[in-house]
Every structure is written in C-alpha cells, then in structure tokens.
Design a protein around this motif. Structure first.
Motif, PDB file in Angstrom:
ATOM      1  N   THR A 107      41.005 -38.295 -16.437  1.00 19.43           N
ATOM      2  CA  THR A 107      41.090 -39.664 -16.154  1.00 19.43           C
ATOM      3  C   THR A 107      40.771 -40.650 -16.934  1.00 19.43           C
ATOM      4  O   THR A 107      41.130 -41.794 -17.436  1.00 19.43           O
ATOM      5  N   ALA A 108      39.457 -40.044 -17.491  1.00 20.07           N
ATOM      6  CA  ALA A 108      38.767 -40.693 -18.745  1.00 20.07           C
ATOM      7  C   ALA A 108      39.554 -40.873 -19.705  1.00 20.07           C
ATOM      8  O   ALA A 108      39.784 -41.658 -20.503  1.00 20.07           O
ATOM      9  N   GLU A 166      42.327 -43.241 -19.349  1.00 17.38           N
ATOM     10  CA  GLU A 166      41.930 -44.805 -19.551  1.00 17.38           C
ATOM     11  C   GLU A 166      42.090 -45.133 -21.148  1.00 17.38           C
ATOM     12  O   GLU A 166      42.311 -46.001 -21.758  1.00 17.38           O
ATOM     13  N   ARG A 172      45.324 -45.423 -22.852  1.00 18.62           N
ATOM     14  CA  ARG A 172      45.519 -46.741 -22.454  1.00 18.62           C
ATOM     15  C   ARG A 172      45.049 -47.830 -23.231  1.00 18.62           C
ATOM     16  O   ARG A 172      45.817 -48.743 -23.938  1.00 18.62           O
ATOM     17  N   ASP A 173      43.887 -47.618 -23.616  1.00 23.01           N
ATOM     18  CA  ASP A 173      42.963 -48.622 -24.371  1.00 23.01           C
ATOM     19  C   ASP A 173      43.507 -48.569 -25.688  1.00 23.01           C
ATOM     20  O   ASP A 173      43.721 -49.497 -26.638  1.00 23.01           O
TER      21      ASP A 173
END
Length: 185
Positions: free
Chosen positions: A148-149, A152, A155-156
């Motif tokens: 999950t991290a 993220e 995406r960043d």
C-alpha cells in the motif's frame, strides 16, 4: 532560474519518495520475521518427523502387544481345554502363559511410554505450527502495508514526474545539462 528551483524541488521530492520506499519500517520487520520463520519452519519439520517416527513406533508396539495377546489367549484356551495330556506339557504351557503375561505387561508399559511421548510431540508440534502460522499472518499483513505504501509512493512519483516533465521545456538545454551533471555528482 525560478524554473530551475522548481525542477530542483521536484527532484528532491522524487528522492524523498525513493528514500521512503527503501526505508519503510515494514521492510525491516518483514526481514526479521522471515528470519524467525526459517527457524520455526525447521522446528515444524523436526516436529513432524518426530511425530511420524513415534507413530511408527506406536504402531509396532500395538502390533507386538496384539501378537502376544493372541498367543497368550491361544495358550490359555489350550490350557483350559484339557487337551494337554502330560503333566510336563501342562507345566510348560502354564509357564509359557505366565511368561506371555509378563511380556504383555512389559510391552504395554512400553506402549504407554511411546503414547505419552507421541502426545507430547503432537502438542509441541501444534504449538510450533501455531507460531509458524502466526508469523506467516504477520508477514502477510506487513507485506500488504508495504505494498500500500509503495503504491502511494508510485502515485506520488508519477505525479511529481509529470510536473517535472512540464518544467523541462522552460529550461535552456545547456543549463539543464549542467544541472543534471551536478545532480549526478
């Protein structure tokens, strides 16, 4: 020059994203648990082997006891039937029945010992199997958090990359080349 500072800020943000990806606390926890898992897995294999060996010993002990029981029952039946003619044969048969009773008792004692060891081994195996399963569940949970991290972060990184692409056309090629050279060093 302001656009160059914008580019530098975006590149710093990309570096931060990569650093965060490499230093997630879940990575160290996963590594530690995977190390523990290897040891527990070895203990599970050893426990399974011990249980299997004891089950074989138990089966042999049960067979031995049953053979002695059958032989004793056969001799006892012969003794009580009155078919034995001589007193000497009768005395020998009686000693044989007594000997078989002692042997049966010894074998049953040994069988009980093996049964206790088998019960202890099964209990120990259940404990270590539960520990292994707990570690596996914790590893799976941490991997899900890590993924999950990372998603993220991806995406960043994608957003920052697209912003970086928008800044690049505003910079002269020679200034961009100098910036990239300094950044690489």
């Amino acid at each position: 020059q302001l656009r160059l500072l914008d580019l530098q800020a975006l590149d710093a943000r990309l570096d931060q994203i990569e650093h965060r990806r490499r230093t997630l606390p879940q990575l160290a926890q996963i590594a530690e648990l995977e190390g523990r898992y290897a040891g527990v897995r070895d203990r599970v294999v050893a426990g399974e082997t011990e249980v299997s060996d004891l089950e074989r010993v138990m089966a042999k002990a049960e067979t031995d006891v049953e053979q002695v029981r059958q032989r004793a029952a056969k001799d006892q039946e012969l003794l009580l039937s009155g078919r034995v003619g001589s007193a000497k044969e009768l005395e020998n048969l009686q000693r044989e029945v007594e000997s078989l009773a002692r042997r049966q008792s010894d074998l049953e004692d040994a069988e009980l010992e093996v049964m206790e060891k088998l019960e202890d081994a099964r209990s120990a195996l259940a404990t270590v199997t539960a520990e292994r399963d707990g570690i596996t569940a914790e590893i799976d949970r941490l991997k899900a958090e890590r993924d999950t991290a990372w998603a993220e972060g991806d995406r960043d990184k994608e957003w920052v990359g697209s912003e970086r692409t928008k800044v690049l056309p505003d910079l002269p090629a020679d200034l961009l080349a100098l910036y990239d050279k300094l950044r690489a060093d």
